[in-house]
Write a protein that holds these residues in place. Structure first.
Motif, PDB file in Angstrom:
ATOM      1  N   ASP A 177       0.801  -1.326   0.042  1.00 18.30           N
ATOM      2  CA  ASP A 177       0.104   0.175   0.108  1.00 18.30           C
ATOM      3  C   ASP A 177       0.806   1.084  -0.020  1.00 18.30           C
ATOM      4  O   ASP A 177       0.281   2.441   0.437  1.00 18.30           O
ATOM      5  N   TRP A 178       2.024   1.059  -0.678  1.00 20.04           N
ATOM      6  CA  TRP A 178       2.731   2.398  -0.512  1.00 20.04           C
ATOM      7  C   TRP A 178       2.353   3.571  -1.241  1.00 20.04           C
ATOM      8  O   TRP A 178       2.660   4.504  -0.668  1.00 20.04           O
ATOM      9  N   ASP A 179       1.789   3.267  -2.282  1.00 17.97           N
ATOM     10  CA  ASP A 179       0.999   4.208  -3.103  1.00 17.97           C
ATOM     11  C   ASP A 179       0.277   5.267  -2.138  1.00 17.97           C
ATOM     12  O   ASP A 179       0.205   6.655  -2.116  1.00 17.97           O
ATOM     13  N   GLU A 180      -0.524   4.686  -1.286  1.00 17.85           N
ATOM     14  CA  GLU A 180      -1.454   5.141  -0.463  1.00 17.85           C
ATOM     15  C   GLU A 180      -1.053   5.774   0.694  1.00 17.85           C
ATOM     16  O   GLU A 180      -1.451   6.788   1.036  1.00 17.85           O
ATOM     17  N   CYS A 181       0.128   4.810   1.205  1.00 14.32           N
ATOM     18  CA  CYS A 181       0.785   5.345   2.455  1.00 14.32           C
ATOM     19  C   CYS A 181       1.782   5.964   2.714  1.00 14.32           C
ATOM     20  O   CYS A 181       2.143   6.614   3.924  1.00 14.32           O
TER      21      CYS A 181
END
Length: 120
Positions: free
Chosen positions: A98-102
């Motif tokens: 979820d790096w793009d979101e977080c």
């Protein structure tokens, strides 16, 4: 953080706001040198971005659930568990899937947990 609009954050996510505010406020007095103060300013901006996204409904249900688990551990004073909440099968899930979101706010959260854990 303080200026982020949180008026539309769903009721079931308000505990996340309270927990992260408490974590930030517990770490703020520990910023006793210029470098740490700059880091806390950066943390505030990053968490403010998270608060804004929660307010706008731009955080996925999966990530909200992880945040709720993590904040429950923080509220219990279980900082090692808070660090590991997002882990599944040895991988840090929020970082890997979820790096793009977080990515914007996860760095601040990890910093604050580390500072709070070291402070005891």
């Amino acid at each position: 953080m303080a200026s982020a609009d949180v008026s539309r954050v769903p009721a079931d996510q308000k505990a996340v706001l309270a927990s992260l505010n408490a974590l930030f406020n517990a770490c703020l007095p520990l910023a006793n040198n210029p470098a740490r103060k700059r880091e806390m300013d950066d943390n505030s901006k990053r968490l403010g971005a998270l608060f804004w996204r929660l307010n706008e409904g731009q955080v996925s249900a999966h990530v909200v659930a992880r945040l709720q688990q993590l904040c429950a551990a923080l509220d219990a004073g279980n900082y090692p568990a808070a660090t590991q909440i997002q882990a599944r099968r040895g991988k840090v899930e929020l970082t890997t899937s979820d790096w793009d979101e977080c990515g914007t706010w996860l760095t601040a959260l990890k910093r604050l947990i580390k500072v709070r854990q070291m402070a005891g």
